[in-house]
Write an enzyme that holds these catalytic residues in place. Structure first.
Site, PDB file in Angstrom:
ATOM      1  CG  HIS A 306      51.690  22.821  47.039  1.00 25.93           C
ATOM      2  ND1 HIS A 306      52.710  22.423  45.695  1.00 25.93           N
ATOM      3  CD2 HIS A 306      50.823  21.949  46.979  1.00 25.93           C
ATOM      4  CE1 HIS A 306      52.083  21.336  45.387  1.00 25.93           C
ATOM      5  NE2 HIS A 306      51.014  21.092  46.048  1.00 25.93           N
ATOM      6  CG  ASP A 363      44.879  18.692  51.446  1.00 20.64           C
ATOM      7  OD1 ASP A 363      44.139  18.026  51.104  1.00 20.64           O
ATOM      8  OD2 ASP A 363      46.084  18.577  51.373  1.00 20.64           O
TER       9      ASP A 363
HETATM   10  N1  CMC Z   1      52.504  27.329  58.304  1.00 19.01           N
HETATM   11  C1  CMC Z   1      53.848  28.108  58.614  1.00 19.01           C
HETATM   12  N2  CMC Z   1      55.007  28.092  58.011  1.00 19.01           N
HETATM   13  C2  CMC Z   1      55.161  27.219  56.796  1.00 19.01           C
HETATM   14  C3  CMC Z   1      54.076  26.524  56.231  1.00 19.01           C
HETATM   15  C4  CMC Z   1      52.797  26.504  56.994  1.00 19.01           C
HETATM   16  N3  CMC Z   1      51.760  25.730  56.606  1.00 19.01           N
HETATM   17  N4  CMC Z   1      54.476  25.804  55.286  1.00 19.01           N
HETATM   18  C5  CMC Z   1      55.795  26.358  55.075  1.00 19.01           C
HETATM   19  N5  CMC Z   1      56.217  27.121  55.925  1.00 19.01           N
HETATM   20  C6  CMC Z   1      57.225  27.764  55.989  1.00 19.01           C
HETATM   21  C7  CMC Z   1      58.521  26.805  56.566  1.00 19.01           C
HETATM   22  O1  CMC Z   1      58.695  26.738  58.005  1.00 19.01           O
HETATM   23  C8  CMC Z   1      59.751  27.423  55.886  1.00 19.01           C
HETATM   24  O2  CMC Z   1      60.210  28.282  56.676  1.00 19.01           O
HETATM   25  P1  CMC Z   1      61.657  28.776  56.558  1.00 19.01           P
HETATM   26  O3  CMC Z   1      62.248  29.121  55.031  1.00 19.01           O
HETATM   27  O4  CMC Z   1      61.882  29.923  57.809  1.00 19.01           O
HETATM   28  O5  CMC Z   1      62.543  27.327  57.348  1.00 19.01           O
HETATM   29  C9  CMC Z   1      59.354  27.637  54.458  1.00 19.01           C
HETATM   30  O6  CMC Z   1      57.721  28.107  55.055  1.00 19.01           O
HETATM   31  C10 CMC Z   1      59.293  26.635  53.319  1.00 19.01           C
HETATM   32  O7  CMC Z   1      58.744  25.778  53.794  1.00 19.01           O
HETATM   33  P2  CMC Z   1      59.198  24.082  53.526  1.00 19.01           P
HETATM   34  O8  CMC Z   1      58.537  23.234  54.685  1.00 19.01           O
HETATM   35  O9  CMC Z   1      60.482  24.106  53.181  1.00 19.01           O
HETATM   36  O10 CMC Z   1      58.525  23.918  52.163  1.00 19.01           O
HETATM   37  P3  CMC Z   1      58.216  22.571  51.613  1.00 19.01           P
HETATM   38  O11 CMC Z   1      58.164  22.565  49.949  1.00 19.01           O
HETATM   39  O12 CMC Z   1      59.306  21.375  52.008  1.00 19.01           O
HETATM   40  O13 CMC Z   1      56.997  21.871  52.143  1.00 19.01           O
HETATM   41  C11 CMC Z   1      54.709  21.508  52.672  1.00 19.01           C
HETATM   42  C12 CMC Z   1      55.555  22.036  51.614  1.00 19.01           C
HETATM   43  C13 CMC Z   1      53.324  21.443  51.793  1.00 19.01           C
HETATM   44  C14 CMC Z   1      55.124  20.396  53.098  1.00 19.01           C
HETATM   45  C15 CMC Z   1      54.550  22.642  53.810  1.00 19.01           C
HETATM   46  O14 CMC Z   1      54.195  24.095  53.231  1.00 19.01           O
HETATM   47  C16 CMC Z   1      53.428  22.239  54.885  1.00 19.01           C
HETATM   48  O15 CMC Z   1      53.805  21.498  55.781  1.00 19.01           O
HETATM   49  N6  CMC Z   1      52.243  22.771  54.872  1.00 19.01           N
HETATM   50  C17 CMC Z   1      51.367  22.287  55.722  1.00 19.01           C
HETATM   51  C18 CMC Z   1      50.898  20.900  55.327  1.00 19.01           C
HETATM   52  C19 CMC Z   1      49.792  21.014  54.181  1.00 19.01           C
HETATM   53  O16 CMC Z   1      49.007  21.723  53.984  1.00 19.01           O
HETATM   54  N7  CMC Z   1      50.133  19.837  53.217  1.00 19.01           N
HETATM   55  C20 CMC Z   1      49.273  19.864  52.239  1.00 19.01           C
HETATM   56  C21 CMC Z   1      49.869  20.117  50.686  1.00 19.01           C
HETATM   57  S1  CMC Z   1      49.033  20.198  49.287  1.00 19.01           S
HETATM   58  C22 CMC Z   1      48.300  18.648  48.915  1.00 19.01           C
HETATM   59  C23 CMC Z   1      49.241  17.520  48.901  1.00 19.01           C
HETATM   60  O17 CMC Z   1      50.214  17.826  48.555  1.00 19.01           O
HETATM   61  O18 CMC Z   1      48.596  16.420  49.084  1.00 19.01           O
END
Ligand code: CMC
Length: 428
Positions: A306, A363
């Site tokens: 998140h 989720d």
């Molecule tokens: N599985 C594996 N690695 C992950 C995940 C995951 N679910 N989420 C983040 N990471 C890694 C990502 O690859 C990155 O690694 P690095 O620093 O080596 O590049 C690091 O963790 C930081 O992630 P980010 O993508 O830069 O973080 P963000 O704040 O931009 O994205 C997120 C947040 C929720 C989009 C992301 O964690 C994600 O895609 N999660 C899976 C989808 C999900 O469950 N979404 C629902 C969010 S909660 C409800 C809502 O908002 O509606």
């Protein structure tokens, strides 16, 4: 003495005011930065950018705290229902008995959609995603309220708020009925908001249908948990669309589209699809972990991570705690719940997830509950949208009340500099 931020740019020092929030969060106010310095800030994904000051929802992502209008989400999930929480989000305070009854009545008496709109559903292909239908339908709904679309007329806005809340629920249920070839079931005025939705989803004209109180209670809880989440992708979308003076229907339609994506609300559908795939493949949790950690593999552990929570998402905690109770009360045994728990256990003892502070989000377990309630997977994000409507409305109304300027970020241009037009015959 209040804090001031001093910055040095091209040999000159500038002072920027520091704003302190009600919970002591700090922000550097850069609203005059470009005017005074000629510089802008660059913040891809807005991870460091506050777009507004808001009184609706507070999140402390480090401590795992979420409050609507100051009230903890855990308390609302336990003691309130969705209609009361919607009132709280939109109006800023808990309603007294009279206000609550009047609000419930409004939602009850505005549940039907114009009969002509039923024909709209026939135009979609059978496999149309219900989020596409919901978003187009709410925009289409605006055409029936052409005399109430002035976003700056409080009376007009107040008249459409209950209609949007009530009719979107009807549209969501009708779209499901149409997708499975069953006749639509009209709303019933003697039912509560959530019971009425379940009735429109699951009743058929040939049989009587009693709403299971366990389902009604669970739906209230899930909708409350989805109610608001401050400046997330869809809410920021609703606010920015509304900032152009687009009407509330159009703004919410845009919010629904933003929510659809699997990185946002679409994650609840993606989680169940991921769990089903892992389950069908023999339940190899370690292989899923390996793939999630592999940077070259696009696979992510859906329902984990998140932008704001760097600790447990409090909504996930509430839902996880409800899973065992609700499934047992409904007499449902779901192997995906055990699989989800195994994945969580594995992830929370893995340094990749711990170091990056990736915890289960709202989720991860919500789909298990929706599945147990008989809601089909492709409707999960619609359920999230129905729960989020009061939050979107509250933010849109707050934005209008504060007379916020049109949302319009800047950019740093990195493309070609002044280039001449080349006639087509001379191009290689
Ligand atoms: N599985 C594996 N690695 C992950 C995940 C995951 N679910 N989420 C983040 N990471 C890694 C990502 O690859 C990155 O690694 P690095 O620093 O080596 O590049 C690091 O963790 C930081 O992630 P980010 O993508 O830069 O973080 P963000 O704040 O931009 O994205 C997120 C947040 C929720 C989009 C992301 O964690 C994600 O895609 N999660 C899976 C989808 C999900 O469950 N979404 C629902 C969010 S909660 C409800 C809502 O908002 O509606």
């Amino acid at each position: 003495m209040s804090d001031v931020c001093k910055i040095e740019l091209a040999g000159q020092t500038y002072e920027l005011p520091v704003i302190t929030g009600a919970e002591n969060e700090k922000a550097i106010d850069i609203s005059r930065l470009r005017q005074e310095t000629g510089y802008i800030t660059l913040d891809s994904g807005y991870g460091n950018t506050g777009s507004t000051e808001s009184e609706i929802t507070f999140i402390d992502g480090e401590k795992g705290i979420l409050r609507y209008r100051g009230i903890a989400i855990e308390e609302l999930a336990e003691k309130s229902d969705f209609v009361e929480t919607s009132y709280l989000l939109i109006h800023g305070v808990l309603p007294n008995q009279q206000e609550l009854s009047a609000f419930r009545d409004q939602l009850t008496y505005h549940s039907l959609i114009h009969e002509d709109m039923l024909r709209f559903f026939d135009g979609y292909p059978p496999k149309a995603h219900p989020m596409a239908i919901l978003s187009s339908m709410v925009c289409s709904l605006s055409t029936y309220y052409s005399d109430s679309l002035d976003p700056n007329n409080i009376g007009q806005v107040q008249s459409i708020v209950p209609r949007i809340l009530s009719k979107l629920r009807t549209i969501a249920a009708y779209s499901y009925k149409k997708s499975i070839g069953q006749p639509v079931i009209y709303p019933k005025n003697n039912l509560s908001y959530c019971a009425n939705f379940l009735h429109m989803m699951f009743a058929v004209p040939s049989e009587s249908y009693e709403v299971d109180p366990e389902l009604e209670k669970t739906l209230n809880m899930l909708f409350i948990l989805h109610g608001d989440h401050e400046q997330n992708c869809s809410t920021a979308t609703v606010r920015i669309v509304g900032s152009s003076d687009a009407n509330l229907f159009a703004s919410i339609s845009a919010g629904i589209c933003a929510l659809w994506g699997p990185k946002h609300g679409g994650a609840n559908q993606a989680v169940i699809e991921m769990l089903e795939t892992i389950h069908k493949g023999g339940g190899d949790v370690k292989e899923a972990m390996r793939r999630a950690k592999d940077r070259r593999d696009p696979f992510r552990l859906m329902g984990f991570g998140h932008r704001v929570y760097k600790n447990f998402d409090p909504r996930a905690r509430v839902i996880k705690a409800a899973c065992d109770r609700v499934l047992s009360n409904l007499g449902v045994q779901d192997p995906l719940l055990d699989l989800a728990k195994r994945i969580e256990e594995e992830a929370l003892s893995d340094s990749y997830f711990l170091d990056k502070r990736l915890y289960p989000n709202v989720d991860f377990y919500s789909g298990i509950l929706y599945r147990a309630m008989g809601i089909p997977t492709e409707m999960f994000t619609v359920m999230f949208a129905l729960g989020r409507i009061p939050g979107w409305i509250a933010h849109w109304v707050e934005m209008k009340k504060n007379q916020e300027r049109i949302g319009r970020p800047r950019q740093i241009y990195q493309g070609a500099t002044n280039t001449s037009y080349i006639p087509i015959q001379e191009r290689s």
